[in-house]
Design a protein around this motif. Sequence first.
Motif, PDB file in Angstrom:
ATOM      1  N   PRO A 157       0.811  -1.229   0.000  1.00 21.68           N
ATOM      2  CA  PRO A 157       0.000   0.000   0.000  1.00 21.68           C
ATOM      3  C   PRO A 157       0.839   1.272   0.000  1.00 21.68           C
ATOM      4  CG  PRO A 157      -0.921  -1.606   1.531  1.00 21.68           C
ATOM      5  CD  PRO A 157       0.412  -2.148   1.102  1.00 21.68           C
ATOM      6  N   VAL A 158       2.009   1.242   0.658  1.00 19.68           N
ATOM      7  CA  VAL A 158       2.896   2.418   0.646  1.00 19.68           C
ATOM      8  C   VAL A 158       3.440   2.638  -0.760  1.00 19.68           C
ATOM      9  CG1 VAL A 158       5.049   3.373   1.549  1.00 19.68           C
ATOM     10  CG2 VAL A 158       3.498   2.132   3.074  1.00 19.68           C
ATOM     11  N   ILE A 159       3.838   1.551  -1.427  1.00 15.70           N
ATOM     12  CA  ILE A 159       4.312   1.676  -2.815  1.00 15.70           C
ATOM     13  C   ILE A 159       3.216   2.268  -3.680  1.00 15.70           C
ATOM     14  CG2 ILE A 159       5.066   0.383  -4.843  1.00 15.70           C
ATOM     15  CD1 ILE A 159       6.352  -1.647  -2.985  1.00 15.70           C
ATOM     16  N   ALA A 160       1.982   1.816  -3.499  1.00 16.79           N
ATOM     17  CA  ALA A 160       0.866   2.314  -4.315  1.00 16.79           C
ATOM     18  C   ALA A 160       0.661   3.807  -4.104  1.00 16.79           C
ATOM     19  CB  ALA A 160      -0.404   1.534  -3.983  1.00 16.79           C
TER      20      ALA A 160
ATOM     21  N   GLN B  13       9.984   1.288  -8.279  1.00 22.39           N
ATOM     22  CA  GLN B  13      10.102   0.237  -9.303  1.00 22.39           C
ATOM     23  C   GLN B  13      10.898  -0.937  -8.753  1.00 22.39           C
ATOM     24  OE1 GLN B  13      13.333  -0.336 -11.231  1.00 22.39           O
ATOM     25  NE2 GLN B  13      12.308  -2.218 -11.909  1.00 22.39           N
ATOM     26  N   VAL B  14      11.962  -0.645  -8.005  1.00 21.73           N
ATOM     27  CA  VAL B  14      12.793  -1.714  -7.445  1.00 21.73           C
ATOM     28  C   VAL B  14      12.011  -2.496  -6.390  1.00 21.73           C
ATOM     29  CG1 VAL B  14      14.901  -2.213  -6.159  1.00 21.73           C
ATOM     30  CG2 VAL B  14      14.908  -0.452  -7.935  1.00 21.73           C
ATOM     31  N   HIS B  15      11.295  -1.793  -5.526  1.00 19.57           N
ATOM     32  CA  HIS B  15      10.527  -2.476  -4.481  1.00 19.57           C
ATOM     33  C   HIS B  15       9.427  -3.348  -5.091  1.00 19.57           C
ATOM     34  CE1 HIS B  15      11.980  -0.752  -0.609  1.00 19.57           C
ATOM     35  NE2 HIS B  15      12.454   0.186  -1.425  1.00 19.57           N
ATOM     36  N   LEU B  16       8.760  -2.844  -6.136  1.00 19.61           N
ATOM     37  CA  LEU B  16       7.717  -3.638  -6.783  1.00 19.61           C
ATOM     38  C   LEU B  16       8.324  -4.871  -7.458  1.00 19.61           C
ATOM     39  CD1 LEU B  16       4.727  -3.884  -7.420  1.00 19.61           C
ATOM     40  CD2 LEU B  16       5.107  -2.474  -9.459  1.00 19.61           C
TER      41      LEU B  16
END
Length: 494
Positions: A102-105, A221-224
Motif C-alpha cells: 500500500p505504501v508503494i501504491a 520500481q525496485v521495491h515492486l
Amino acid sequence: MTDELAEALVALFERLGPYVRSDPHLRDAVHGLGRAIATWADQFAPAPTTHVVEQADPAGAVLPPPPVVIPADFSLARPPAPIRPLVFADDEGRGLVPVDLPVIARRCHLKAEAARVVAARKRGGTAPAPDDLVRLANELPDCDLWMLHPGDYVDAPKAWEDLGGAFAVGAEAANLLAILQTLPDALAERHRERVLYAGAEAQALMWAGVLDVHRRVDNDQVHLFVHVREFARNSQIYINRYLKKEDRVSADQWPDLLSRLAVLRDALAEARGKARTRDKGLTNLKYKLRKMAEAPASAAPEWPRVLELLEGVVSAGVPASNADIRELLLPVLDTLPEDQEPGPNAERVFSAVNEYLATRPAPADDTGTEKPAAEICAVAELLRGRQAVLIGGVERNAARRSIEQAFGLNELNWVSTRPHESVTIFEPAVARPEVAVVLLAIRWASHSYGDVKAYCEKYGKPMVYLTGGYNPNQIAHQILAQVGDRLRSLDRAG
C-alpha cells in the motif's frame, strides 16, 4: 551514589532489559529482588518514638516476600537477538527490505501526478503548484518526488506523460498484489498467476519510463520488482517475462496495461466479496450447527437456513469436504427432515460426508452383554438368514456388518450410488428371489431413485424409505413402521 556506580547500574539494566521483556520468570525475580532490597532497607530505619502500638493480630500479619530465584541458565553474555526484517536482493544484488505494497501504491500515485505536472510544464502550459504533492509525499516514508527537482532530464513532454502513466500502472499493480495477499488460498489460486505477470509487466514498464527521462533508478520500481519476484517464488510460479532488464516494455504501452489491470481489479473485487461472503456464511453456519447439536429434538426448523448457508459457502470457495463443516454436521445429520431437498452444493457436502463415513475405521467390537432393542429383535425374527438390498450413498463396511449382525442377515447387498445415475442399474439387485426387503437411503440418493419403487412392486419386494442414518435401531423402527405387517404376512405365507 557515585558516577561509577550509576553507570554500572545503567549498563546492568540495559543488559537485563531484553531478558526481562521476554522472560516472565525473570521479571518476577526482579520484582522479588526489589521487594527484598526494600525489606533490607527497612531494617535500618530509626525506631518509632511514638506511643506503643498494640501487637498486631497474627491473622493479619504481612507475609514475607517470596524468595528471589534466578534461573540457572541465566547469562548476560548473550542477550536475545533482535528481530530483523527480511532482506532481499534487488536486480543488482544489493540488499533491500521491501516496503509494504500500500505504501508503494500511494507513492506511485503521487509520482504519477508529479510527472504529469512536469509534462504540462514542458508543453508550456500553466501547471498547478505542486505544494500539495510535496506535503503528501513528506507524510510517506522515503517518497522522493525526484522529477520535481533539478536534474539532467529530457525535455520531451511525451516521455513525461508516459512516465506518469507508468507510475499509475505501478500504483494499480501494487494495490492488486496487496488485495491478492488478503484472499483465501482457494480464491487467490484462480488469479495469482495473472496478477503476478501483470505486476511483473508493470514494474518493467515503470523501469522503461524512468530510463526514457534519463533517470537511472526509482525506488518504487525496485521495491515492486522484489515483491513480484518473491511472491512468485513463494507461490512456485515461474515468471518467464519482464523480470530481466533485456525484456523491455515500452512505456507508451501504459494505457493498454492499465486497462487490463482494471479488469483484474474487478475480478479481485469479486473474489474479495466472495471471501467476505464465505467467512460470514461459515460463521453463521457453524453457529447454527452448534446450536442444533445442543438441542437435536428441535433442530428440524433450522435445516432450511443450514441448506441455504451450505449452498452459499461452497459457491464462495469452501471445499465440499471441509473438515470443520463435516464434524459439525455429523451429530445432526439424522435430524434432516425428509421433505427438505438440498441444492447441488449441499448435496456435494453430504456426499463428501458419506464418503468420509465409508472410509472411517470400524469401531471396536462391543464386548458388552446388553440385549438388542425389542424392535431389532422383531426385525431379526422376520429377516434372519435372508438377504436385503440397501440403495444409496457409498458402502460403509462397518455399517454393513453392523446391519447384517443386528438382523441376522445372510447378506446385505449395498448398492452404492452416484448423482443422476439411471435407476435401471438397480433392477437386477431387486429382482433376486432371496431378497426379502429393499432399503432406500433417500438422504444419499437422488430423488429419481424413488422410481425404484416400480421395480419393488414388479418383483413383489417390500420397500423401506430410510430417512435417518444407518443405525440398526433406526432401520428397525422404519422397517416395522412401513412394512412390518407385510413382512409378517409373507413370513406366515412362506
